[in-house]
Design an enzyme around this catalytic site. Structure first.
Site, PDB file in Angstrom:
ATOM      1  CD  GLU A 173      -2.597   1.227   2.275  1.00 46.65           C
ATOM      2  OE1 GLU A 173      -3.398   0.183   2.908  1.00 46.65           O
ATOM      3  OE2 GLU A 173      -3.164   2.270   3.079  1.00 46.65           O
ATOM      4  CD  GLU A 206      -3.365   7.771   5.481  1.00 44.11           C
ATOM      5  OE1 GLU A 206      -4.237   6.726   5.642  1.00 44.11           O
ATOM      6  OE2 GLU A 206      -1.746   7.709   5.402  1.00 44.11           O
TER       7      GLU A 206
END
Length: 534
Positions: free
Chosen positions: A332, A337
């Site tokens: 990932e 974020e």
């Protein structure tokens, strides 16, 4: 709205003149800086790293201890002077433990350039100040071409035009105070690459989000299936839907909207809705760029990220046809974020089997007004490392010393995901907030897009730096070229126009100070010149 085309992946041409000496220090005995000095503070440039974690497992660092000195700083001098027109950037890693701080000074680190030959070297200094995050290693880049700078003497010219800087001064949490702070500094380097000149210069996939209505179904899949049958992972509180209420294109922007509303789907009622998009495009190695504004509100968790095409997650676009591997073995990549409880902090991270999927490989940075202002979030993914940047400034690099399936499940195709989750405590007054994207683009390695050095040298742009009229002369071979002007953040300032003569004058007086790039394209060939505005 600012739309770029293939030109954004160009190699920027900047003449390499003047100072070319290596200036760096890893505090392991491999550096070229031998005269570090502390003023009004304690300094140890061979200190055992007390925080061997995150992006800095190094064993030795520089310890900076401001014990209350009003003008505490550390500094060094070089032989010769810096050529900021050719190399405008400095970088370092820094860790500031919150337990070492007294008072209420802003958490920041500044880099000042001075003429050490003057009796009062600070009198003509230029300074770039960057915010820092406490209790973690982070990389900070000071770009004197594009970052806001402060000249102590207002009459001083733009720093990239000067040839008298031979001293670097570092200062943590400001001056004119008697507060305490301890900092650990590592991997100082001059001439750091800020992302310009990427080998990934050929646009292979993009969504410019033109028009109005639903997202392009040829490019995106709405992932709505609850992966465990009743909820999403990470204790998320939302349903993802394929409704226009939660994802739509309007006036050339994608909106992914998290909303407070009771919504029943798959036999379960949840108090929030949002959208999660999977790209129907996957790739290995390249550069991803996304220009975005982030949502407001405690509880919001937007992300621009990637998963291995082989992931077995139920409901994903690729799972039925390529799903062979569970998470985190699929890998990932979190390009960006953001959490509503930490408004102007953004983070990048990698999840791999070596960390059991935990967030151990990460780096973050503070950015200005991320929910009202567009920023360009980018990933440079090579066979050896991942580099994450915001507006061209790299703030985190993942480059494990040993590349294997545990540390590097990143040698196979990954696909893009865009979503806004709702997690944890949610602001009482929250109703809805969007993540807004101007574009998302993927570049991979192509043929060189610059013409020969001889042709580049024939383009004349003057005066440079410029205050008002900018004169451009080009060789006859480039007459008829299409021209665009870009700001340092990728914004198009002049829509494409045709240069039909060998000379042209543009009015630069209305543009703010900073770096700009002119791009000339003719017959598939592209050349660029960098211009500084005073």
């Amino acid at each position: 709205m600012h739309k770029l085309n293939l030109l954004l992946g160009l190699l920027f041409f900047v003449p390499l003149l003047g100072f070319s000496q290596t200036v760096e220090d890893d505090f392991e005995g491999n550096g070229t800086i031998t005269n570090w000095t502390g003023d009004d503070c304690g300094m140890d440039n061979a200190f055992a790293n007390p925080f061997q974690q995150g992006i800095n497992p190094s064993s030795t660092v520089l310890q900076y201890q401001d014990g209350g000195g009003q003008y505490a700083n550390i500094r060094f001098d070089i032989n010769g002077t810096f050529d900021l027109a050719a190399k405008p950037s400095f970088a370092l890693k820094i860790y500031v433990p919150s337990s070492s701080i007294t008072g209420n000074q802003p958490n920041q680190v500044s880099l000042k350039l001075q003429d050490g030959d003057l009796a009062e070297p600070w009198s003509t200094q230029s300074e770039v100040i960057k915010p820092i995050v406490l209790d973690q290693w982070q990389e900070v880049i000071f770009n004197f071409a594009s970052d806001p700078h402060q000249n102590l003497n207002e009459g001083s010219p733009h720093p990239v035009t000067r040839s008298d800087f031979n001293r670097v001064v570092l200062q943590v949490n400001g001056e004119n105070n008697n507060d305490l702070v301890t900092a650990y500094i590592d991997d100082f380097i001059y001439g750091v690459d800020t992302g310009e000149g990427s080998i990934y210069n050929q646009l292979v996939w993009a969504d410019e989000f033109d028009g109005n209505g639903p997202v392009d179904p040829t490019k995106w899949h709405h992932q709505t299936q609850l992966p465990n049958g009743f909820s999403w992972y990470n204790n998320e509180l939302q349903h993802y839907t394929n409704r226009l209420d939660n994802s739509y294109v309007e006036d050339g922007f994608l909106h992914i909207v998290a909303k407070r509303e009771n919504f029943t789907d798959q036999g379960h009622t949840k108090a929030y809705t949002s959208a999660r998009l999977n790209s129907k495009f996957a790739f290995t190695y390249g550069r991803v760029e996304a220009r975005a504004k982030l949502p407001f509100g405690l509880g919001t968790w937007p992300a621009i990220w990637m998963l291995g095409k082989n992931v077995t997650e139920p409901g994903g676009y690729w799972a039925n046809t390529h799903g062979t591997t569970g998470w985190p073995a699929c890998g990932e990549i979190d390009i960006m974020e953001h959490w509503g409880y930490n408004q102007n902090f953004v983070q990048s991270a990698l999840h791999t089997p070596s960390s059991s999927g935990a967030t151990q490989n990460y780096g973050g940075t503070l950015a200005e007004d991320v929910s009202n202002t567009f920023h360009v979030y980018a990933l440079e993914w090579t066979p050896e490392e991942m580099r994450f940047s915001i507006d061209g400034a790299v703030y985190y690099t993942y480059a494990p010393s040993s590349l294997n399936s545990a540390t590097w499940p990143f040698d196979a195709d990954q696909y893009l995901l865009l979503n806004v989750a709702i997690q944890g405590e949610v602001a009482a007054g929250f109703t809805q907030s969007p993540m807004v994207l101007d574009y998302i683009r993927v570049y991979q390695e192509g043929t060189s897009t610059t013409s020969s050095t001889e042709e580049l040298e024939q383009i004349e742009v003057f005066p440079n730096p410029v205050e008002g009229p900018l004169n451009i002369t080009i060789p006859a071979t480039l007459v008829g070229a299409q021209v665009k002007v870009y700001a340092a953040n990728g914004q198009v300032l002049l829509q494409q126009f045709r240069q039909d003569t060998t000379s042209l004058t543009l009015d630069w007086s209305a543009y703010p100070a900073g770096a700009y790039v002119l791009v000339f394209e003719l017959g598939g060939e592209q050349v660029t010149r960098k211009v500084m505005k005073m």
